[in-house]
Design an enzyme around this catalytic site. Structure first.
Site, PDB file in Angstrom:
ATOM      1  N   LYS A   1      11.832 -18.634 -13.211  1.00  0.00           N
ATOM      2  CA  LYS A   1      11.693 -19.701 -14.204  1.00  0.00           C
ATOM      3  C   LYS A   1      12.908 -20.616 -14.188  1.00  0.00           C
ATOM      4  O   LYS A   1      12.787 -21.848 -14.205  1.00  0.00           O
ATOM      5  CB  LYS A   1      11.491 -19.085 -15.589  1.00  0.00           C
ATOM      6  CG  LYS A   1      11.121 -20.107 -16.651  1.00  0.00           C
ATOM      7  CD  LYS A   1      10.882 -19.435 -17.992  1.00  0.00           C
ATOM      8  CE  LYS A   1       9.492 -18.879 -18.100  1.00  0.00           C
ATOM      9  NZ  LYS A   1       9.366 -17.441 -18.043  1.00  0.00           N
TER      10      LYS A   1
ATOM     11  N   ARG B   1      14.144 -17.721 -23.289  1.00  0.00           N
ATOM     12  CA  ARG B   1      13.021 -17.259 -22.481  1.00  0.00           C
ATOM     13  C   ARG B   1      13.500 -16.408 -21.314  1.00  0.00           C
ATOM     14  O   ARG B   1      14.517 -16.708 -20.684  1.00  0.00           O
ATOM     15  CB  ARG B   1      12.212 -18.453 -21.959  1.00  0.00           C
ATOM     16  CG  ARG B   1      11.841 -19.475 -23.016  1.00  0.00           C
ATOM     17  CD  ARG B   1      10.961 -20.564 -22.452  1.00  0.00           C
ATOM     18  NE  ARG B   1       9.614 -20.075 -22.145  1.00  0.00           N
ATOM     19  CZ  ARG B   1       8.731 -20.775 -21.438  1.00  0.00           C
ATOM     20  NH1 ARG B   1       9.055 -21.944 -20.921  1.00  0.00           N
ATOM     21  NH2 ARG B   1       7.528 -20.271 -21.220  1.00  0.00           N
TER      22      ARG B   1
ATOM     23  N   GLY C   1       4.079 -12.323 -18.940  1.00  0.00           N
ATOM     24  CA  GLY C   1       3.868 -11.657 -20.215  1.00  0.00           C
ATOM     25  C   GLY C   1       4.547 -10.310 -20.368  1.00  0.00           C
ATOM     26  O   GLY C   1       4.406  -9.663 -21.406  1.00  0.00           O
TER      27      GLY C   1
ATOM     28  N   MET D   1       7.881  -9.632 -20.301  1.00  0.00           N
ATOM     29  CA  MET D   1       9.158  -9.647 -21.003  1.00  0.00           C
ATOM     30  C   MET D   1       9.093 -10.653 -22.151  1.00  0.00           C
ATOM     31  O   MET D   1       8.070 -11.295 -22.367  1.00  0.00           O
ATOM     32  CB  MET D   1      10.296  -9.952 -20.023  1.00  0.00           C
ATOM     33  CG  MET D   1      10.506  -8.830 -19.025  1.00  0.00           C
ATOM     34  SD  MET D   1      11.766  -9.206 -17.800  1.00  0.00           S
ATOM     35  CE  MET D   1      11.027 -10.558 -16.921  1.00  0.00           C
TER      36      MET D   1
ATOM     37  N   ARG E   1       5.952 -22.127 -11.427  1.00  0.00           N
ATOM     38  CA  ARG E   1       6.134 -20.924 -10.611  1.00  0.00           C
ATOM     39  C   ARG E   1       4.907 -20.762  -9.722  1.00  0.00           C
ATOM     40  O   ARG E   1       3.847 -21.334  -9.998  1.00  0.00           O
ATOM     41  CB  ARG E   1       6.322 -19.681 -11.487  1.00  0.00           C
ATOM     42  CG  ARG E   1       5.122 -19.347 -12.354  1.00  0.00           C
ATOM     43  CD  ARG E   1       5.416 -18.188 -13.285  1.00  0.00           C
ATOM     44  NE  ARG E   1       4.306 -17.940 -14.201  1.00  0.00           N
ATOM     45  CZ  ARG E   1       4.361 -17.117 -15.234  1.00  0.00           C
ATOM     46  NH1 ARG E   1       5.484 -16.482 -15.521  1.00  0.00           N
ATOM     47  NH2 ARG E   1       3.310 -16.928 -16.010  1.00  0.00           N
TER      48      ARG E   1
ATOM     49  N   HIS F   1     -10.949  15.673   3.170  1.00  0.00           N
ATOM     50  CA  HIS F   1     -12.117  15.393   4.013  1.00  0.00           C
ATOM     51  C   HIS F   1     -12.992  14.320   3.398  1.00  0.00           C
ATOM     52  O   HIS F   1     -13.435  13.388   4.075  1.00  0.00           O
ATOM     53  CB  HIS F   1     -12.917  16.693   4.224  1.00  0.00           C
ATOM     54  CG  HIS F   1     -14.170  16.500   5.021  1.00  0.00           C
ATOM     55  ND1 HIS F   1     -15.395  16.259   4.428  1.00  0.00           N
ATOM     56  CD2 HIS F   1     -14.388  16.475   6.356  1.00  0.00           C
ATOM     57  CE1 HIS F   1     -16.309  16.117   5.366  1.00  0.00           C
ATOM     58  NE2 HIS F   1     -15.722  16.245   6.549  1.00  0.00           N
TER      59      HIS F   1
ATOM     60  N   SER G   1      -2.940   8.987  22.411  1.00  0.00           N
ATOM     61  CA  SER G   1      -3.425   8.482  21.126  1.00  0.00           C
ATOM     62  C   SER G   1      -2.882   9.399  20.040  1.00  0.00           C
ATOM     63  O   SER G   1      -3.121  10.608  20.072  1.00  0.00           O
ATOM     64  CB  SER G   1      -4.955   8.465  21.083  1.00  0.00           C
ATOM     65  OG  SER G   1      -5.409   8.002  19.831  1.00  0.00           O
TER      66      SER G   1
ATOM     67  N   CYS H   1      -4.941   6.713  16.249  1.00  0.00           N
ATOM     68  CA  CYS H   1      -6.302   6.758  15.725  1.00  0.00           C
ATOM     69  C   CYS H   1      -6.409   7.553  14.432  1.00  0.00           C
ATOM     70  O   CYS H   1      -7.500   7.748  13.906  1.00  0.00           O
ATOM     71  CB  CYS H   1      -7.264   7.326  16.760  1.00  0.00           C
ATOM     72  SG  CYS H   1      -6.901   9.040  17.231  1.00  0.00           S
TER      73      CYS H   1
ATOM     74  N   TYR I   1      -2.211  -0.478  20.593  1.00  0.00           N
ATOM     75  CA  TYR I   1      -3.283  -0.730  19.636  1.00  0.00           C
ATOM     76  C   TYR I   1      -3.187   0.241  18.459  1.00  0.00           C
ATOM     77  O   TYR I   1      -2.540   1.286  18.538  1.00  0.00           O
ATOM     78  CB  TYR I   1      -4.664  -0.584  20.302  1.00  0.00           C
ATOM     79  CG  TYR I   1      -4.992   0.833  20.711  1.00  0.00           C
ATOM     80  CD1 TYR I   1      -5.593   1.725  19.818  1.00  0.00           C
ATOM     81  CD2 TYR I   1      -4.695   1.296  21.990  1.00  0.00           C
ATOM     82  CE1 TYR I   1      -5.866   3.023  20.183  1.00  0.00           C
ATOM     83  CE2 TYR I   1      -4.967   2.599  22.367  1.00  0.00           C
ATOM     84  CZ  TYR I   1      -5.553   3.461  21.449  1.00  0.00           C
ATOM     85  OH  TYR I   1      -5.814   4.761  21.809  1.00  0.00           O
TER      86      TYR I   1
END
Length: 922
Positions: free
Chosen positions: A34, A104, A113, A115, A348, A471, A803, A871, A891
């Site tokens: 701010k 402020r 909102g 603080m 902001r 699982h 992998s 993977c 990958y």
């Protein structure tokens, strides 16, 4: 000695930039968001009331020194206040020309909102008379005074807000007033006295009449609000560090409650819900800022201001355009109109929905405000994830909460909203879904591999046990099924076919709704909204840009053998349907096709069970060959869909006992037959029980499975390799480009590969010779055991690719049983900061990650062209994806539903760690 600077006036921005540079992040670190916005707007010549900012460092000092202000701070506040007095021609505390200020909060990162703010500081019994004389408006002056007493009383003095609200409600009733604006000056003077009585009653002291005491205590209250519960909770949810502190902005008051040519409002430079380029917001005339936020009066849409105050609206439109072009992002602004003059109180970066975030980023690239790289970096993986899963309508969720329909809370395991009828076993769930066409929620204490058919038929999964990588959670994420696991408040009674949640009994067939993103479970049917990726053109555009960025050759540098581009994103897929989804979502390969799921199909499971029970290898080979056509058919479907892309197929991994009924179930069935005096089928059941007991292992996940099973039961994997290569040959003959890669799981010693892999390669060569066709292929292994990572140089002499199976690698490295750990102690470890996070959700870089790094480096020393990927479940986690980029993987492979998230994360990792461009001539 130079005095440390704790205070900066708004016009001191050039001075601060000399000290910390032009970096906006550094400015926000000192002044808060701010304060930095107010200073920037002042510097740009926008109409900002005079003021100054107390730095975030002062807050940190105050909190660290038990509520003591830093030396010299107050003197600097008074000096800056004198400058505000000079600019306004008013004096703080002067009975004739009083200056009032707003105090402020303003942290580095927006915490809307969370603080505190105190307005109208400086009003007293004496200065309120000066305000009356100055403005000629007694009603306005006492309206401002009553607001100060209420805000100061609740924020600074700690009085409950309802103590003031009740007094106001009684007075309005007595005066016959519907709105606050209906109270006249006399009524407001009376309200001020009643409010002062509240302060006296709760604190034993009069409301402070010293303006400087009001100011000092208000500043300290804002400092303290940094550690309020709501602020701490917000920071924990959003990942904002606790040690930043908040700045305090002290700004000359401008008043929106001076009549119907005055007002206050909040606006966004674009629609924060849709992203459309339009001013979006609300305002109130004859009001102060908290009136809009508190909802005391119904505000008007911002466009109506063009009718009520057209000159002000035109000025606001011009300022909005300037702010957005300066900040190059959608802005959230606050403004006040005082007697026809517009004042800017805040700008902001605005909060926005995921949908709006993507649209704004793409539109700003097209408007020339930002680059594609900036657009990709602005979108979070969480926002992409949110766009891909069905969601409950927010208003429906709020209503359900208010009506007490939330019956359980568990671990949010797989995002999305699901509505369905409750069923308590996989067979019934599948039957009701497929035969009856019912939407199903499968509810179990926990799930097992042989529940998969019921799981994939369900709209959602709910368990009372397990964690985020149980699982149920893993399978749910794989198939994009919303899931809530570990809902320990549920009491599931499988025999009576019901569950009890919070004393609410839910019987089989009744409706529930679950949110896999929040872990909430509701009674009844909540309405959902189901987005489709194909319809989200802005998201598709953004992801295409992400792919372009990750594929650029300047994205990564490293040792010989490292890929020069960023990560590709592949998918875990076990069927053609999964693969089609993966292709639609942008996957460039299949990194894991699990073959065991195919064996659980009803028409295959009986053959598998007879195979396990067969006493001789000859009988086993006859039985296993019966499975080959089915496996070949599945593999053909994968190759067809993934034309031109690699497909990694993992050979059978789980222990054989998972394909057989449990000991407990068989004992119960045998006991039932004996109790009824039935002999039909009894001998077979007893034989099966004996075989199951013979296969029983104390720790089956570390027993006869993976490559060990291949050594002892080679006929299984030989059949699978034949099926893979026959499928590839069949598809290749139709003109499809095939790239099969065979993965041998759970290797811990190179000798296992040396024993198994040549036999399998011989099968592959034999099939290609039989079919008269050749195509590229690879054999490799899954690195999921610490010893394999540590001996990667040996293993890479045989394996052509690695992998990482990070689920088991994490389990074995930590010595944790995943399900047990998440059910019992892991959450406590994270809460007490014994662990920085759940290692089954994000790669543990120091331990598991170090093993991965060793495996990559030493594996490529032995085989420079070694292909390396991941993977495990971590393949869809953005933080883990970043680590995979850093250690040089080719990958990441994840659930098809996580592919868009992974594409974004891969590009962001490449951008964040892009090699520096060498200086010219260097």
């Amino acid at each position: 000695m130079t005095t440390k600077r704790w205070v900066y006036r708004f016009q001191d921005l050039p001075l601060l930039k000399q000290e910390v540079g032009d970096d906006p992040d550094a400015l926000r670190g000192v002044l808060g968001g701010k304060g930095a916005g107010l200073a920037e707007m002042t510097h740009a010549g926008l109409p900002v009331p005079p003021g100054f900012t107390i730095t975030t460092e002062a807050c940190r000092y105050y909190l660290a020194h038990e509520g003591q202000l830093p030396d010299g701070l107050w003197e600097q506040v008074l000096e800056a206040l004198a400058d505000v007095e000079a600019q306004t021609g008013k004096k703080f505390g002067d009975p004739e020309h009083p200056l009032l200020v707003a105090v402020r909060s303003g942290a580095k990162y927006s915490m809307p909102g969370m603080m505190d703010t105190v307005l109208n500081v400086g009003l007293t019994d004496a200065t309120v008379q000066g305000m009356v004389a100055l403005t000629g408006d007694e009603r306005f002056a006492y309206d401002a005074y009553r607001r100060l007493i209420q805000m100061y009383g609740s924020i600074v003095l700690g009085i409950r807000e309802d103590a003031f609200e009740n007094v106001l409600a009684v007075l309005k009733q007595q005066k016959g007033a519907q709105e606050d604006t209906d109270l006249d000056a006399a009524a407001l003077k009376e309200l001020v006295e009643r409010y002062k009585a509240v302060v006296q009653a709760f604190t034993g002291q009069d409301f402070p009449q010293d303006p400087h005491e009001q100011l000092r205590l208000a500043v300290e209250a804002v400092f303290r609000s940094w550690n309020s519960k709501r602020a701490r909770d917000y920071r924990r949810e959003t990942g904002i560090p606790d040690d930043l502190g908040t700045a305090v902005n002290i700004v000359a008051m401008v008043f929106g409650n001076m009549g119907w040519d005055s007002g206050t409002g909040v606006a966004f430079t674009r629609n924060p819900s849709t992203g459309e380029k339009e001013i979006w917001g609300e305002y109130l005339l004859n009001a102060q800022g908290e009136d809009v936020v508190a909802g005391i009066r119904t505000p008007s849409p911002i466009q109506h201001l063009a009718e009520e105050l057209p000159e002000v609206y035109a000025q606001l439109v011009e300022i909005v355009d300037r702010l957005e072009r300066y900040y190059r992002d959608m802005q959230d602004i606050e403004f006040t109109i005082e007697r026809g003059k517009l004042w800017m109180l805040q700008t902001r970066t605005g909060k926005r929905t995921a949908r709006a975030a993507v649209k704004i980023a793409v539109d700003m690239v097209r408007e020339g405000l930002i680059s594609k790289e900036e657009a990709v970096l602005r979108i979070t993986p969480q926002q992409v994830d949110a766009l891909l899963h069905p969601q409950f309508k927010p208003e429906a969720v709020e209503e359900a909460r208010r009506e007490g329909l939330r019956i359980a809370q568990g671990v949010p395991a797989s995002p999305g909203a699901a509505v369905g009828r409750v069923y308590f076993d996989a067979d019934t769930a599948e039957q009701m879904a497929k035969e009856e066409g019912q939407p199903v929620i499968m509810v179990r204490p926990f799930t097992k591999p042989d529940d998969v058919h019921g799981m994939v038929a369900s709209q959602g999964i709910l368990t009372s046990e397990g964690g985020a990588t149980s699982h149920a959670a893993v399978v749910a994420r794989q198939f994009g099924i919303p899931a809530v696991v570990g809902a320990s408040g549920l009491r599931i009674d499988l025999k009576r076919r019901r569950m009890v949640a919070d004393e609410v009994v839910v019987r089989e067939g009744e409706w529930i709704s679950l949110d896999g993103g929040t872990g909430e479970v509701f009674l009844g049917q909540l309405p959902t909204v189901a987005p489709a990726l194909e319809e989200q053109t802005d998201l598709l555009t953004l992801l295409d840009w992400a792919d372009e960025i990750a594929a650029r050759p300047d994205m990564r540098s490293g040792p010989d053998g490292w890929p020069t581009r960023g990560l590709q994103v592949w998918a875990n897929a076990d069927s053609a349907e999964d693969a089609q989804r993966a292709r639609r979502y942008g996957a460039k390969g299949i990194g894991l096709a699990r073959t065991e799921h195919m064996f659980f199909a009803p028409e295959q499971l009986g053959i598998v069970q007879r195979f396990i029970l067969a006493p001789t290898e000859e009988e086993r080979r006859v039985l296993i060959e019966q499975l080959l056509p089915y496996q070949r058919q599945v593999f053909e479907g994968l190759f067809e869909v993934m034309d031109g892309y690699p497909v990694i197929i993992r050979l059978l991994d789980p222990p054989l006992h998972e394909f057989l009924p449990s000991i407990e179930r068989l004992v119960e069935e045998i006991a039932t037959l004996k109790a009824r005096g039935e002999t039909n089928g009894l001998a077979e059941k007893e034989q099966l029980l004996a075989r199951v007991r013979a296969l029983h292992e104390n720790n089956p996940m570390m027993g006869l499975r993976g490559v060990r099973l291949s050594v002892l039961r080679p006929e299984i994997v030989e059949m699978q390799v034949r099926a893979i290569f026959e499928a590839a040959a069949n598809v290749a003959s139709r003109g499809v480009q095939v790239k099969p890669e065979v993965m041998i799981p759970l290797v811990s010693h190179v000798n296992e590969l040396r024993f198994v892999q040549p036999r399998l390669e011989a099968v592959a060569r034999q099939v290609m010779q039989e079919r008269g066709v050749t195509f590229p292929y690879k054999f490799g292994t899954m690195i999921e055991i610490p010893r394999a990572a540590l001996t990667a140089a040996d293993i890479a002499q045989v394996a052509e690719f690695f992998s990482f199976g990070t689920n088991d690698l994490t389990q074995m490295t930590f010595g944790y049983s995943r399900d047990d750990a998440e059910r019992s102690f892991l959450a406590v470890y994270v809460e007490k900061e014994l662990l920085p996070g759940n290692p089954f959700q994000s790669i543990d870089r120091e331990g598991v990650g170090r093993l991965m790094r060793i495996a990559v480096e030493e594996g490529r020393q032995a085989r420079p062209d070694l292909e390396v990927g991941i993977c495990g479940e971590h393949g869809g986690d953005p933080d883990s994806i970043e680590f995979c980029h850093l250690i040089g993987l080719n990958y990441v492979s994840c659930s098809p539903f996580r592919v868009p998230v992974a594409r974004l994360a891969a590009a962001q990792a490449a951008l964040k760690h892009r090699p520096a461009v060498p200086a010219a001539g260097g």
